[in-house]
Design a protein around this motif. Structure first.
Motif, mmCIF file in Angstrom:
data_model
loop_
_atom_site.group_PDB
_atom_site.id
_atom_site.type_symbol
_atom_site.label_atom_id
_atom_site.label_comp_id
_atom_site.label_asym_id
_atom_site.label_seq_id
_atom_site.Cartn_x
_atom_site.Cartn_y
_atom_site.Cartn_z
ATOM 1 N N LEU A 10 0.855 -1.183 0.000
ATOM 2 C CA LEU A 10 0.000 0.000 0.000
ATOM 3 C C LEU A 10 0.892 1.234 0.000
ATOM 4 O O LEU A 10 1.786 1.351 0.835
ATOM 5 N N ASP A 11 0.641 2.141 -0.934
ATOM 6 C CA ASP A 11 1.429 3.370 -1.003
ATOM 7 C C ASP A 11 0.602 4.446 -1.692
ATOM 8 O O ASP A 11 -0.456 4.157 -2.273
ATOM 9 N N ILE A 12 1.088 5.670 -1.623
ATOM 10 C CA ILE A 12 0.390 6.787 -2.247
ATOM 11 C C ILE A 12 0.878 6.970 -3.680
ATOM 12 O O ILE A 12 2.031 6.701 -3.993
ATOM 13 N N PRO A 13 -0.034 7.412 -4.565
ATOM 14 C CA PRO A 13 0.419 7.743 -5.917
ATOM 15 C C PRO A 13 1.306 8.978 -5.845
ATOM 16 O O PRO A 13 1.066 9.820 -4.993
ATOM 17 N N PRO A 14 2.294 9.161 -6.650
ATOM 18 C CA PRO A 14 2.776 8.281 -7.715
ATOM 19 C C PRO A 14 3.769 7.230 -7.226
ATOM 20 O O PRO A 14 4.222 6.410 -8.018
ATOM 21 N N THR A 15 4.092 7.239 -5.948
ATOM 22 C CA THR A 15 5.032 6.248 -5.418
ATOM 23 C C THR A 15 4.518 4.837 -5.638
ATOM 24 O O THR A 15 5.302 3.917 -5.900
ATOM 25 N N ASP A 50 -0.946 -21.342 -3.223
ATOM 26 C CA ASP A 50 0.340 -20.992 -2.625
ATOM 27 C C ASP A 50 1.239 -20.217 -3.578
ATOM 28 O O ASP A 50 2.438 -20.073 -3.328
ATOM 29 N N ASP A 51 0.682 -19.717 -4.683
ATOM 30 C CA ASP A 51 1.468 -18.930 -5.632
ATOM 31 C C ASP A 51 1.811 -17.571 -5.023
ATOM 32 O O ASP A 51 1.039 -17.018 -4.232
ATOM 33 N N LEU A 52 2.954 -17.041 -5.420
ATOM 34 C CA LEU A 52 3.328 -15.695 -5.001
ATOM 35 C C LEU A 52 2.332 -14.705 -5.591
ATOM 36 O O LEU A 52 1.991 -14.771 -6.769
ATOM 37 N N GLU A 53 1.865 -13.770 -4.744
ATOM 38 C CA GLU A 53 0.903 -12.767 -5.183
ATOM 39 C C GLU A 53 1.179 -11.477 -4.413
ATOM 40 O O GLU A 53 1.223 -11.479 -3.179
ATOM 41 N N ILE A 54 1.368 -10.392 -5.148
ATOM 42 C CA ILE A 54 1.620 -9.082 -4.546
ATOM 43 C C ILE A 54 0.542 -8.134 -5.041
ATOM 44 O O ILE A 54 0.460 -7.841 -6.241
ATOM 45 N N LEU A 55 -0.305 -7.685 -4.110
ATOM 46 C CA LEU A 55 -1.394 -6.771 -4.443
ATOM 47 C C LEU A 55 -0.942 -5.346 -4.140
ATOM 48 O O LEU A 55 -0.604 -5.027 -3.000
ATOM 49 N N CYS A 56 -0.942 -4.486 -5.139
ATOM 50 C CA CYS A 56 -0.497 -3.099 -4.999
ATOM 51 C C CYS A 56 -1.723 -2.196 -4.953
ATOM 52 O O CYS A 56 -2.434 -2.063 -5.959
#
Length: 151
Positions: A10-15, A50-56
């Motif tokens: 979790l981050d702020i746009p545009p970062t 169990d797959d790698l998953e990165i939610l942005c």
């Protein structure tokens, strides 16, 4: 850490965009960007595997998460936010944190009156914690606080 398979960034746009592109350059299709997740109101969750998953996700999407958190970490950004914003994040994190989940915080001191004191942030979680404080090598007069909850 190959045992870590599910991550929320979790981050702020545009970062958020820059961070997502960096993660995609390393982890490829395992990264789900804000663009892919922005229309999933109330249903941002991990696949049941169990797959790698990165939610942005962006800050306003925290309410749309449908998942449990084993471990939450924040490094320095809470201390730079308004207290009411941090309280909102903490309430959501506590809602998603598993019964035996942990929180790790890194915060700095030295800007009294500008930043939120480290202990005040840690106490918002209402969990027992262990604390270590170290001097910053690069910035004399500043210290870094490390909190692990529950301890």
């Amino acid at each position: 850490y190959p045992n870590i398979r599910k991550v929320v960034y979790l981050d702020i746009p545009p970062t958020l965009y820059v961070g997502s592109e960096y993660l995609k350059s390393i982890f490829g299709l395992s990264v789900k960007t804000y663009s892919e997740l922005r229309n999933r109101d109330g249903n941002i969750s991990f696949s049941d595997n169990d797959d790698l998953e990165i939610l942005c996700i962006a800050p306003w999407q925290i309410e749309d998460l449908d998942l449990d958190i084993d471990y939450f970490t924040n490094a320095n950004s809470f201390t730079e936010m308004p207290l009411e914003v941090v309280k909102n994040y903490v309430e959501h994190i506590k809602k998603y944190l598993k019964q035996n989940g942990q929180v790790g915080l890194v915060s700095y001191t030295g800007n009294e009156g500008i930043t939120i004191p480290s202990f005040e942030i840690a106490e918002l979680f209402d969990l027992k914690y262990s604390h270590v404080q170290e001097s910053r090598m690069i910035e004399p007069g500043y210290t870094e606080d490390y909190f692990i909850m529950p301890c």
